[in-house]
Write an enzyme that holds these catalytic residues in place. Structure first.
Site, PDB file in Angstrom:
ATOM      1  N   GLU A 168       0.825  -1.222   0.000  1.00  0.00           N
ATOM      2  CA  GLU A 168       0.000   0.000   0.000  1.00  0.00           C
ATOM      3  C   GLU A 168       0.845   1.252   0.000  1.00  0.00           C
ATOM      4  O   GLU A 168       0.432   2.301  -0.501  1.00  0.00           O
ATOM      5  CB  GLU A 168      -0.928   0.034   1.216  1.00  0.00           C
ATOM      6  CG  GLU A 168      -2.003  -1.030   1.203  1.00  0.00           C
ATOM      7  CD  GLU A 168      -1.622  -2.235   2.039  1.00  0.00           C
ATOM      8  OE1 GLU A 168      -0.539  -2.207   2.657  1.00  0.00           O
ATOM      9  OE2 GLU A 168      -2.395  -3.215   2.078  1.00  0.00           O
ATOM     10  N   HIS A 207      -9.342  -3.221  10.750  1.00  0.00           N
ATOM     11  CA  HIS A 207     -10.104  -3.366   9.500  1.00  0.00           C
ATOM     12  C   HIS A 207     -11.444  -2.630   9.553  1.00  0.00           C
ATOM     13  O   HIS A 207     -12.297  -2.866   8.707  1.00  0.00           O
ATOM     14  CB  HIS A 207     -10.403  -4.846   9.201  1.00  0.00           C
ATOM     15  CG  HIS A 207      -9.281  -5.564   8.498  1.00  0.00           C
ATOM     16  ND1 HIS A 207      -7.969  -5.422   8.849  1.00  0.00           N
ATOM     17  CD2 HIS A 207      -9.290  -6.435   7.453  1.00  0.00           C
ATOM     18  CE1 HIS A 207      -7.221  -6.187   8.067  1.00  0.00           C
ATOM     19  NE2 HIS A 207      -7.986  -6.806   7.207  1.00  0.00           N
TER      20      HIS A 207
END
Lengths: 330, 341
Positions: free
Chosen positions: A58, A127
């Site tokens: 990422e 998450h």
């Protein structure tokens, strides 16, 4: 009109925009398998050059999006969970939000960062975040948070077709919900709120996933308390349709903002600040924010559930602006 | 030449290709221009004419010039906070550069970027990053776009030895190798990450990091224009041919300050006078000049190149000094294309 699940509306938007403009490319982690279904079938349809699985990197994907866009592509990068925006934040905050500015406007950056956000599903603290505030604060990034299938499709198409970087927030856990989607080239403009209900007793602004509990709360308020709210879906946080919110508050004198960000510097805080600045004279009660407390989201469902704004908290907040208390629940 | 490649592509075999006399003369002219521009900007800073301190490229000229001489129009270059040299090596506009560093209206970025962000898309400079290593992702993305567009373009990323400690370098090597992106990663190892000597913050060799990804990694003397040019040629050719990335480590030395203002705040020296003097004996400019002399270029021709560079720098400095400030309201029109901020 077609009845589509929200995830399928996302997929439809991607297919249509990739068909429409061959400069559109899409990359990210597991976009081929597509755990959520939003990018399903795209690789088969558009080939391995335009649709690419990436390493779990990422940190660089966001910067790559900027470079590819600056060099002439229209980029959709799937960042998977919203928490991974933190991992890749340099490319968003230091590059995408600033490259056009720093170069005196030499470049356009057509980039759509897609992420899934939100809690309530025992995904654990890493998450489940809803990081609206840090993005809204950057200044150079559009922030989009649709609540239903039709807007999801129309806003995603606008994002991909636009010339500015956008973070597109997919409401986690809502992908299976059905909605009516207009036929044809359905585009929804940025910066235009939707008035979901017009009631007049109080204004409720509900962002993204929070529209569902807000709608449930509006039903309870109407049925049980005889209170009819204006329910506003801002649809895009940047740009924000301040006028629509202010116009409603001018009628109702009362504001409740429902937002899944953590409370401190939440998006709800910003809406309250705007109304405080520009609509203070209309207010007849203190404004209320219904948000997530300043804690991380836990795994254990009984610990997580009460942290996410729910209809009960929204009902109580609206009643409080009206000087009323909820009825005791049996 | 010091080659670390364990998976070397034959095209990277250090060739004995030599630049022609005209090519060498042109590269020398660029190097001299960079040197005189940077010296002039150093003087302008000392004279209080600049809004902020500057990071000058003095001593590293062979790196930008040797690499960029291998590029074509349309190729992309990601630059750094020490980026004036990269811009001038890409045939940058001297006046526009000075005006930008002075923060003025007619700067190449309208005074919004300044010295650390000297970017000019018309010259292929796809951004200059003050985030150390921030250009690595951008260059990798530009290489992806170049691959998609299939016009033989390449992307070059200049970054320092300090940036080699960012995770982005490993991520870029991995992705660029997997996708065979037309990318050349150029590490200008100038001996210092800000004020920290490279050896204190960098383990192993930077060029050898490429080997783990199956990417050719080559280290050369960054103060030797010919060596840089010889290493860059095959790397750029390999990228252009669709064979994937290369990591070049150019070992050079920053003979001037990290930032021109440093004498005002440093509490202790971070290097010895002897070390700097030693590197000055390896100054890249005289090495090229000697070579040109040996090739029969007369001293007066070489002196003229120098005088012309000084004249250009002085003229551009005077232009910048009298150029108006940007209209402060310009900031509101730049965050987005065609949209209120």
């Amino acid at each position: 009109m077609a009845r589509r699940r929200l995830m399928h509306a996302l997929n439809d938007a991607l297919v249509e925009e990739m068909e429409r403009d061959e400069r559109v490319i899409l990359f990210g982690e597991d976009v081929e398998i597509s755990m959520f279904g939003d990018t399903k079938g795209l690789r088969e349809r558009f080939g391995p050059r335009r649709v690419r699985d990436t390493p779990i990197s990422e940190g660089i994907l966001t910067g790559m999006a900027v470079g590819a866009a600056a060099a002439g592509q229209r980029v959709v990068v799937h960042m998977f969970m919203a928490n991974f925006l933190y991992t890749g934040f340099d490319g968003i905050a230091n590059q995408a939000a600033k490259l056009r500015f720093m170069t005196g406007g030499q470049v356009r950056l057509p980039i759509t960062f897609m992420v899934l956000y939100g809690g309530g599903r025992a995904l654990g603290a890493q998450h489940a975040d809803t990081p609206f505030p840090m993005l809204v604060n950057l200044g150079g990034i559009n922030v989009v948070a649709p609540t239903n299938a039709a807007d999801t499709k129309g806003l995603l198409k606008t994002a991909i077709r636009g010339d500015n970087p956008t973070v597109f927030f997919e409401p986690g856990g809502r992908g299976g919900e059905f909605g009516e989607v207009p036929d044809g080239d359905h585009l929804v403009p940025f910066g235009r709120a939707a008035i979901v209900r017009g009631g007049g007793d109080a204004t409720v602004v509900a962002v993204g996933s929070m529209m569902k509990p807000a709608l449930q709360a509006a039903d309870v308020l109407e049925r049980t308390y005889g209170v009819a709210v204006d329910l506003i879906d801002p649809r895009t946080l940047v740009p924000l349709d301040e006028d629509a919110i202010l116009a409603s508050v001018a009628r109702t004198g009362r504001l409740v903002v429902v937002d899944e960000s953590r409370d401190r510097c939440s998006f709800a805080s910003h809406v309250a600040a705007v109304v405080g600045d520009r609509g203070f004279a209309s207010l007849r009660a203190p404004m209320k924010r219904v948000t997530v407390p300043n804690v991380a989201l836990p795994y254990a469902p009984p610990a997580e559930k009460p942290l996410i704004p729910n209809p009960e908290r929204i009902v109580a907040a609206v009643l409080e602006t009206l000087g009323r208390a909820p009825l005791a629940t049996p | 030449m010091d080659t670390y490649a364990v998976n070397a592509n034959p095209s990277l075999d250090p060739t004995l290709e030599q630049p022609t006399r005209d090519e060498l003369l042109a590269m020398y002219g660029r190097m001299v221009l960079i040197r005189r521009v940077e010296e002039r900007l150093g003087d302008d800073f000392t004279a209080g004419k600049l809004p902020q301190s500057v990071h000058l490229y003095v001593g590293q000229e062979a790196c930008a010039v040797g690499v960029c001489a291998r590029l074509e129009d349309g190729d992309w270059v990601a630059s750094t906070h020490r980026g004036h040299g990269h811009y001038l090596a890409r045939d940058g506009d001297v006046r526009g550069l000075f005006a930008e560093v002075f923060g003025r209206r007619d700067g190449i970025c309208r005074g919004m970027g300044g010295s650390p962000h000297v970017a000019d898309f018309s010259k292929g400079i796809i951004g200059a990053n003050a985030v150390v290593g921030g250009g690595i992702g951008i260059a990798t993305g530009a290489a992806l776009a170049a691959q998609m567009q299939d016009r033989g373009r390449v992307a070059v990323c200049f970054f320092g030895d300090g940036a080699a400690a960012q995770g982005w370098l490993g991520e870029a090597l991995n992705i660029a190798a997997l996708w065979r992106l037309p990318l050349v990663l150029v590490c200008e190892n100038n001996g210092f990450a800000e004020f920290m000597p490279t050896a204190t913050v960098t383990a192993g060799s930077i060029a050898s990091r490429a080997a783990g990804y199956g990417v050719p990694g080559v280290a050369v003397d960054g103060n030797d224009l010919i060596e840089v040019w010889q290493a860059a040629g095959p790397a750029v050719a390999r990228a252009r041919a669709g064979q994937g990335p290369t990591l070049l480590e150019l070992r050079t030395y920053r003979t001037r300050a990290h930032t021109e203002s440093e004498s005002g705040f440093l509490s202790r020296p971070y290097r010895t006078v002897e070390e700097v003097e030693d590197w000055r004996t390896r100054d890249p400019l005289p090495r090229v000049r000697d070579r040109l002399s040996a090739a029969g270029v007369r001293d007066d021709e070489l002196d003229t190149i120098d005088a012309e560079a000084r004249r250009l720098a002085a003229e551009a400095s005077a232009f910048a000094e009298t150029n108006p400030w940007p209209d402060p309201s310009v900031v509101y029109g730049l965050m987005f294309h065609d949209q209120e901020p």
